[in-house]
Design a protein around this motif. Structure first.
Motif, PDB file in Angstrom:
ATOM      1  N   VAL A 157       0.844  -1.196   0.000  1.00 17.76           N
ATOM      2  CA  VAL A 157       0.000   0.000   0.000  1.00 17.76           C
ATOM      3  C   VAL A 157       0.877   1.244   0.000  1.00 17.76           C
ATOM      4  CG1 VAL A 157      -1.675   1.341   1.347  1.00 17.76           C
ATOM      5  CG2 VAL A 157      -1.965  -1.126   1.095  1.00 17.76           C
ATOM      6  N   LYS A 158       1.901   1.254   0.843  1.00 14.16           N
ATOM      7  CA  LYS A 158       2.812   2.401   0.893  1.00 14.16           C
ATOM      8  C   LYS A 158       3.486   2.631  -0.458  1.00 14.16           C
ATOM      9  CE  LYS A 158       5.444   3.000   4.508  1.00 14.16           C
ATOM     10  NZ  LYS A 158       6.364   2.783   5.649  1.00 14.16           N
ATOM     11  N   GLU A 159       3.928   1.555  -1.095  1.00 14.17           N
ATOM     12  CA  GLU A 159       4.570   1.667  -2.409  1.00 14.17           C
ATOM     13  C   GLU A 159       3.599   2.183  -3.461  1.00 14.17           C
ATOM     14  OE1 GLU A 159       7.829   1.047  -3.573  1.00 14.17           O
ATOM     15  OE2 GLU A 159       8.335   1.036  -1.447  1.00 14.17           O
ATOM     16  N   TYR A 160       2.349   1.693  -3.423  1.00 14.62           N
ATOM     17  CA  TYR A 160       1.359   2.157  -4.396  1.00 14.62           C
ATOM     18  C   TYR A 160       1.123   3.663  -4.234  1.00 14.62           C
ATOM     19  CZ  TYR A 160      -2.804   3.081  -7.024  1.00 14.62           C
ATOM     20  OH  TYR A 160      -3.681   3.639  -7.914  1.00 14.62           O
ATOM     21  N   ILE A 161       0.881   4.093  -3.009  1.00 13.89           N
ATOM     22  CA  ILE A 161       0.603   5.508  -2.767  1.00 13.89           C
ATOM     23  C   ILE A 161       1.795   6.369  -3.179  1.00 13.89           C
ATOM     24  CG2 ILE A 161       0.159   7.235  -0.976  1.00 13.89           C
ATOM     25  CD1 ILE A 161      -1.567   5.087   0.446  1.00 13.89           C
ATOM     26  N   ALA A 162       2.990   5.950  -2.800  1.00 13.30           N
ATOM     27  CA  ALA A 162       4.188   6.723  -3.145  1.00 13.30           C
ATOM     28  C   ALA A 162       4.405   6.772  -4.650  1.00 13.30           C
ATOM     29  CB  ALA A 162       5.405   6.130  -2.445  1.00 13.30           C
ATOM     30  N   THR A 163       4.178   5.654  -5.317  1.00 12.52           N
ATOM     31  CA  THR A 163       4.331   5.609  -6.776  1.00 12.52           C
ATOM     32  C   THR A 163       3.299   6.514  -7.438  1.00 12.52           C
ATOM     33  OG1 THR A 163       5.195   3.351  -6.679  1.00 12.52           O
ATOM     34  CG2 THR A 163       4.365   4.099  -8.809  1.00 12.52           C
ATOM     35  N   HIS A 205       2.337  11.538 -10.452  1.00 11.93           N
ATOM     36  CA  HIS A 205       1.584  12.764 -10.685  1.00 11.93           C
ATOM     37  C   HIS A 205       2.338  14.040 -10.320  1.00 11.93           C
ATOM     38  CE1 HIS A 205      -1.650   9.827 -11.074  1.00 11.93           C
ATOM     39  NE2 HIS A 205      -2.179  10.737 -11.862  1.00 11.93           N
ATOM     40  N   MET A 206       3.495  13.924  -9.715  1.00 16.46           N
ATOM     41  CA  MET A 206       4.296  15.102  -9.364  1.00 16.46           C
ATOM     42  C   MET A 206       5.224  15.525 -10.502  1.00 16.46           C
ATOM     43  SD  MET A 206       3.621  16.208  -6.203  1.00 16.46           S
ATOM     44  CE  MET A 206       5.067  17.128  -5.730  1.00 16.46           C
ATOM     45  N   VAL A 207       5.518  14.628 -11.403  1.00 17.84           N
ATOM     46  CA  VAL A 207       6.426  14.949 -12.503  1.00 17.84           C
ATOM     47  C   VAL A 207       5.666  15.779 -13.531  1.00 17.84           C
ATOM     48  CG1 VAL A 207       7.862  13.973 -14.338  1.00 17.84           C
ATOM     49  CG2 VAL A 207       7.793  12.874 -12.102  1.00 17.84           C
ATOM     50  N   SER A 208       6.177  16.974 -13.817  1.00 14.40           N
ATOM     51  CA  SER A 208       5.435  17.890 -14.685  1.00 14.40           C
ATOM     52  C   SER A 208       5.502  17.521 -16.168  1.00 14.40           C
ATOM     53  CB  SER A 208       5.917  19.325 -14.481  1.00 14.40           C
ATOM     54  OG  SER A 208       7.290  19.413 -14.760  1.00 14.40           O
ATOM     55  N   GLU A 209       6.622  17.001 -16.625  1.00 17.43           N
ATOM     56  CA  GLU A 209       6.748  16.615 -18.033  1.00 17.43           C
ATOM     57  C   GLU A 209       7.411  15.244 -18.129  1.00 17.43           C
ATOM     58  OE1 GLU A 209       8.470  19.613 -20.536  1.00 17.43           O
ATOM     59  OE2 GLU A 209       7.470  21.219 -19.435  1.00 17.43           O
ATOM     60  N   PRO A 210       6.652  14.193 -17.801  1.00 18.50           N
ATOM     61  CA  PRO A 210       7.240  12.855 -17.790  1.00 18.50           C
ATOM     62  C   PRO A 210       7.519  12.328 -19.194  1.00 18.50           C
ATOM     63  CG  PRO A 210       4.887  12.715 -17.419  1.00 18.50           C
ATOM     64  CD  PRO A 210       5.243  14.181 -17.456  1.00 18.50           C
ATOM     65  N   SER A 211       8.570  11.545 -19.291  1.00 20.59           N
ATOM     66  CA  SER A 211       8.869  10.893 -20.570  1.00 20.59           C
ATOM     67  C   SER A 211       7.917   9.714 -20.761  1.00 20.59           C
ATOM     68  CB  SER A 211      10.309  10.393 -20.572  1.00 20.59           C
ATOM     69  OG  SER A 211      10.452   9.314 -19.673  1.00 20.59           O
ATOM     70  N   LYS A 212       7.812   9.248 -21.969  1.00 13.90           N
ATOM     71  CA  LYS A 212       6.971   8.086 -22.262  1.00 13.90           C
ATOM     72  C   LYS A 212       7.455   6.868 -21.477  1.00 13.90           C
ATOM     73  CE  LYS A 212       5.192   5.178 -25.997  1.00 13.90           C
ATOM     74  NZ  LYS A 212       4.473   4.385 -25.064  1.00 13.90           N
ATOM     75  N   VAL A 213       8.756   6.705 -21.381  1.00 13.07           N
ATOM     76  CA  VAL A 213       9.315   5.569 -20.634  1.00 13.07           C
ATOM     77  C   VAL A 213       8.895   5.652 -19.168  1.00 13.07           C
ATOM     78  CG1 VAL A 213      11.462   4.494 -19.844  1.00 13.07           C
ATOM     79  CG2 VAL A 213      11.258   5.266 -22.208  1.00 13.07           C
ATOM     80  N   PHE A 214       9.006   6.829 -18.571  1.00 16.82           N
ATOM     81  CA  PHE A 214       8.598   7.013 -17.180  1.00 16.82           C
ATOM     82  C   PHE A 214       7.122   6.670 -17.006  1.00 16.82           C
ATOM     83  CE2 PHE A 214       6.786   9.677 -13.828  1.00 16.82           C
ATOM     84  CZ  PHE A 214       7.580   9.321 -12.749  1.00 16.82           C
ATOM     85  N   VAL A 215       6.280   7.195 -17.877  1.00 21.71           N
ATOM     86  CA  VAL A 215       4.836   6.941 -17.799  1.00 21.71           C
ATOM     87  C   VAL A 215       4.557   5.448 -17.902  1.00 21.71           C
ATOM     88  CG1 VAL A 215       2.633   7.256 -19.006  1.00 21.71           C
ATOM     89  CG2 VAL A 215       4.143   9.216 -18.623  1.00 21.71           C
ATOM     90  N   ASP A 216       5.179   4.783 -18.864  1.00 25.36           N
ATOM     91  CA  ASP A 216       4.955   3.342 -19.059  1.00 25.36           C
ATOM     92  C   ASP A 216       5.397   2.530 -17.844  1.00 25.36           C
ATOM     93  OD1 ASP A 216       3.937   3.895 -21.562  1.00 25.36           O
ATOM     94  OD2 ASP A 216       5.734   3.249 -22.651  1.00 25.36           O
ATOM     95  N   ILE A 217       6.580   2.833 -17.331  1.00 28.90           N
ATOM     96  CA  ILE A 217       7.113   2.083 -16.194  1.00 28.90           C
ATOM     97  C   ILE A 217       6.261   2.303 -14.946  1.00 28.90           C
ATOM     98  CG2 ILE A 217       9.062   1.970 -14.572  1.00 28.90           C
ATOM     99  CD1 ILE A 217      10.900   2.399 -17.014  1.00 28.90           C
ATOM    100  N   GLU A 218       5.927   3.556 -14.667  1.00 28.04           N
ATOM    101  CA  GLU A 218       5.152   3.847 -13.460  1.00 28.04           C
ATOM    102  C   GLU A 218       3.732   3.287 -13.570  1.00 28.04           C
ATOM    103  OE1 GLU A 218       6.669   5.909 -10.483  1.00 28.04           O
ATOM    104  OE2 GLU A 218       7.860   4.490 -11.623  1.00 28.04           O
ATOM    105  N   THR A 219       3.139   3.335 -14.748  1.00 23.62           N
ATOM    106  CA  THR A 219       1.806   2.768 -14.939  1.00 23.62           C
ATOM    107  C   THR A 219       1.832   1.270 -14.698  1.00 23.62           C
ATOM    108  OG1 THR A 219       1.225   4.507 -16.514  1.00 23.62           O
ATOM    109  CG2 THR A 219      -0.091   2.483 -16.583  1.00 23.62           C
ATOM    110  N   LYS A 220       2.808   0.579 -15.267  1.00 27.72           N
ATOM    111  CA  LYS A 220       2.928  -0.865 -15.051  1.00 27.72           C
ATOM    112  C   LYS A 220       3.171  -1.177 -13.581  1.00 27.72           C
ATOM    113  CE  LYS A 220       4.511  -2.008 -19.672  1.00 27.72           C
ATOM    114  NZ  LYS A 220       5.619  -2.423 -20.525  1.00 27.72           N
ATOM    115  N   ARG A 221       3.976  -0.350 -12.917  1.00 30.11           N
ATOM    116  CA  ARG A 221       4.251  -0.562 -11.496  1.00 30.11           C
ATOM    117  C   ARG A 221       2.973  -0.436 -10.667  1.00 30.11           C
ATOM    118  NH1 ARG A 221       7.955  -0.892  -7.704  1.00 30.11           N
ATOM    119  NH2 ARG A 221       7.801   0.342  -5.808  1.00 30.11           N
ATOM    120  N   MET A 222       2.192   0.605 -10.922  1.00 27.08           N
ATOM    121  CA  MET A 222       0.944   0.781 -10.164  1.00 27.08           C
ATOM    122  C   MET A 222      -0.030  -0.368 -10.423  1.00 27.08           C
ATOM    123  SD  MET A 222       0.179   4.874 -10.051  1.00 27.08           S
ATOM    124  CE  MET A 222       0.447   5.202 -11.792  1.00 27.08           C
TER     125      MET A 222
END
Length: 88
Positions: A47-53, A58-75
């Motif tokens: 739960v802590k990891e999900y919330i932090a992720t 959502h804090m990154v103002s201009e995320p790269s596609k790689v960042f978006v893909d990785i974080e989405t898969k992680r969540m």
């Protein structure tokens, strides 16, 4: 939880300008977990990891596609783990 998230996002504890935004995003992540029908027990490391992720995503103002893909898969993986007890 806010202190954990700030450390997770590499934000120094003394930096308080983002605190309201972080709290808002933490609360939204909690609501997502509630709607998903999974535990919101913040002593659970998943739960802590999900919330932090979620907050970091959502804090990154201009995320790269790689960042978006990785974080989405992680969540998604963390939600699957909370829902079914296994992650695909």
């Amino acid at each position: 939880m806010k202190d954990f998230v700030k450390e997770y996002c590499n934000i120094l504890p003394s930096v308080v300008i983002y605190d309201d935004e972080i709290e808002s995003k933490i609360n939204f992540a909690r609501e997502q977990l509630k709607i998903a029908g999974v535990t919101q027990d913040e002593t659970n490391p998943v739960v802590k990891e999900y919330i932090a992720t979620y907050v970091r995503y959502h804090m990154v103002s201009e995320p790269s596609k790689v960042f978006v893909d990785i974080e989405t898969k992680r969540m998604l993986s963390l939600l699957e783990l909370l829902t079914y007890g296994v992650s695909v």
